[in-house]
Scaffold this active site. Structure first.
Site, PDB file in Angstrom:
ATOM      1  N   SER A 129       0.829  -1.202   0.000  1.00 46.04           N
ATOM      2  CA  SER A 129       0.000   0.000   0.000  1.00 46.04           C
ATOM      3  C   SER A 129       0.867   1.258   0.000  1.00 46.04           C
ATOM      4  O   SER A 129       1.640   1.485  -0.933  1.00 46.04           O
ATOM      5  CB  SER A 129      -0.970  -0.034   1.187  1.00 46.04           C
ATOM      6  OG  SER A 129      -1.899   1.024   1.110  1.00 46.04           O
ATOM      7  N   ASP A 177      -0.633  -3.681  -4.176  1.00 41.57           N
ATOM      8  CA  ASP A 177      -1.721  -2.702  -4.253  1.00 41.57           C
ATOM      9  C   ASP A 177      -1.264  -1.330  -3.750  1.00 41.57           C
ATOM     10  O   ASP A 177      -1.724  -0.840  -2.707  1.00 41.57           O
ATOM     11  CB  ASP A 177      -2.954  -3.169  -3.475  1.00 41.57           C
ATOM     12  CG  ASP A 177      -4.243  -2.615  -4.078  1.00 41.57           C
ATOM     13  OD1 ASP A 177      -4.303  -2.489  -5.311  1.00 41.57           O
ATOM     14  OD2 ASP A 177      -5.176  -2.302  -3.318  1.00 41.57           O
ATOM     15  N   HIS A 196      -8.564  -4.318  -0.742  1.00 40.83           N
ATOM     16  CA  HIS A 196      -7.185  -3.829  -0.581  1.00 40.83           C
ATOM     17  C   HIS A 196      -6.309  -4.907   0.072  1.00 40.83           C
ATOM     18  O   HIS A 196      -5.165  -5.128  -0.343  1.00 40.83           O
ATOM     19  CB  HIS A 196      -7.210  -2.566   0.267  1.00 40.83           C
ATOM     20  CG  HIS A 196      -5.983  -1.731   0.191  1.00 40.83           C
ATOM     21  ND1 HIS A 196      -5.310  -1.451  -0.984  1.00 40.83           N
ATOM     22  CD2 HIS A 196      -5.274  -1.078   1.172  1.00 40.83           C
ATOM     23  CE1 HIS A 196      -4.264  -0.685  -0.740  1.00 40.83           C
ATOM     24  NE2 HIS A 196      -4.219  -0.449   0.568  1.00 40.83           N
TER      25      HIS A 196
END
Length: 457
Positions: free
Chosen positions: A164, A188, A258
């Site tokens: 992330s 991601d 996510h």
């Protein structure tokens, strides 16, 4: 059970934890910083800790001094080093995946695994503050890596795995080192505040000698677009199967897509998932069966998600930025078995419909629904489909086929198949399955025994 004692001195937090080593004896372990919501409300100032794990200590971290690390005997600079960089921590708790990822990396390969613990900085209800700290944390880690270089470590043997917001932090480190680190993996990469950013403001392919990226939540917390030498798009890179579709599911509605990137990566690392992806311009084209060729890659197979994607590096650098797509199930082992289905129809009237295919092996049955759009069936028309099955049935003795046109009022029209051929894409050792000259009614299932594609009825 770890008994921890916290002491505050000169504004620094010292965590002394007494645990047990792998051999059951007493051992001193340094653990990931564990904060709580009160820290997040008040905000935290950046403090970066580096925790070392190896095959000798896969469950007991050793904190490395940023300058005096050669004194740590387990830190062998002749080995490759993988840095694990977490992202934004709005609750302050350690990432639930951190221990498992470290174990899989440390036990699976002879590596130095260094967890970059910047929880003090990432733990903040103000996301803007956490984003601002990524540059400073990257500067800190860059200094450590340069010190490693001075002691003889090779930049080319270093791999940064960023999750992330941590993916961009890893990218900043790579940029600071002029793109000479061996590899960056972005799981991601964070989207908020990075959408529309220039390459020097986010992760991009120039940050390392090889950059691989996995997308699972591009329509929310993840970043849209392509940002690596290879970008994997699970289920198109947005909505993941099994994740809630309504806000009534609570927290899971916001984070499930996510978080799926880490679950897929862990499964691939554990070698319980074989997630092969196909180069294509879009997920829609992939589902239409237009992108099922992998001859351009060496080895001559489509790239596979996970640590070993590095073996396709030379092909990917030659091909340029490559997008690859794959579909998954809702749970482990996530993999779907893909068949290319080629049909030649010869029906008198034009029909539009969707296709349902079932494979039978003994009492086991698995079904593929090619229903993402209406397909056209008319006189002497070749149609190629991608059929994705959730179960792998090695010995198929019967195939069931239904073409559903949605016609429930008028007469049922006949559809004639001059040929249907099923090619297992991930199982090239298995024979192709064919059948010739089948007459069926729309909306009615027909079953047949597959034949060798060299046969004629």
């Amino acid at each position: 059970m770890l008994a921890c004692r916290r002491l505050a001195a000169l504004g620094l937090l010292l965590v002394l934890c007494q645990g047990r080593g792998e051999d059951g004896g007493a051992d001193s372990c340094d653990n990931f910083t564990d904060l709580n919501l009160s820290h997040c409300f008040l905000g935290t100032n950046l403090y970066v800790r580096l925790l070392l794990y190896t095959r000798a200590n896969p469950a007991c971290g050793r904190e490395l001094h940023h300058r005096r690390f050669p004194s740590e005997p387990l830190f062998d600079l002749s080995r490759p080093t993988a840095f694990v960089v977490h992202g934004y921590r709005p609750t302050g708790a350690p990432p639930v995946w951190i221990d498992r990822l470290v174990r899989l990396l440390a036990e699976g390969r002879d590596l130095n695994v260094v967890v970059v613990d910047w929880n003090r900085g990432a733990a903040n209800l103000n996301y803007l503050a956490a984003v601002a700290y990524t540059r400073e944390a990257a500067h800190n880690l860059t200094g450590f890596i340069r010190a490693m270089q001075e002691e003889g470590a090779s930049l080319g043997s270093m791999h940064l795995i960023g999750v992330s917001l941590g993916a961009h932090l890893a990218g900043f480190v790579g940029a600071n080192l002029k793109g000479k680190v061996g590899r960056i993996t972005g799981l991601d990469p964070a989207g908020p505040l990075f959408t529309g950013a220039t390459p020097d403001e986010r992760l991009d392919p120039s940050d390392a000698m090889f950059v691989d990226v996995l997308h699972t939540d591009m329509d929310s917390f993840g970043l849209r677009g392509a940002h690596g030498h290879i970008d994997f798009y699970a289920n198109g890179g947005a909505d993941q199967p099994g994740c809630p579709k309504t806000i009534f599911a609570g927290k899971s509605y916001f984070v499930c897509d996510h978080q799926r990137s880490m679950l897929l990566y862990l499964c691939a690392l554990n070698r319980t998932c074989t997630l092969r992806a196909y180069p294509c311009a879009s997920y829609a084209d992939f589902l239409d069966g237009r992108c099922l060729q992998c001859e351009a890659f060496k080895p001559a197979s489509c790239p596979q998600l996970g640590y070993d994607v590095i073996q396709w590096r030379e092909s990917l650098l030659r091909l340029g930025q490559t997008k690859v797509f794959f579909s998954t199930t809702a749970s482990q082992p996530y993999r779907k078995l893909n068949y290319r289905v080629d049909m030649v129809t010869w029906n008198q009237y034009l029909r539009w419909g969707v296709v349902y295919i079932r494979l039978h092996s003994g009492r086991n049955v698995t079904e593929a629904r090619v229903d993402h759009k209406l397909l056209r069936f008319e006189q002497f028309t070749s149609t190629r489909l991608l059929a994705q099955f959730e179960e792998d049935l090695p010995h198929v003795h019967k195939i069931s086929l239904r073409i559903n046109t949605g016609n429930v009022i008028g007469p049922r029209y006949k559809i004639r198949l001059l040929q249907i051929r099923l090619t297992p894409l991930e199982r090239p050792e298995r024979p192709l399955m064919c059948r010739f000259d089948i007459i069926m009614e729309e909306n009615t299932e027909v079953a047949f025994r597959p034949l060798s594609c060299d046969s004629r009825r």
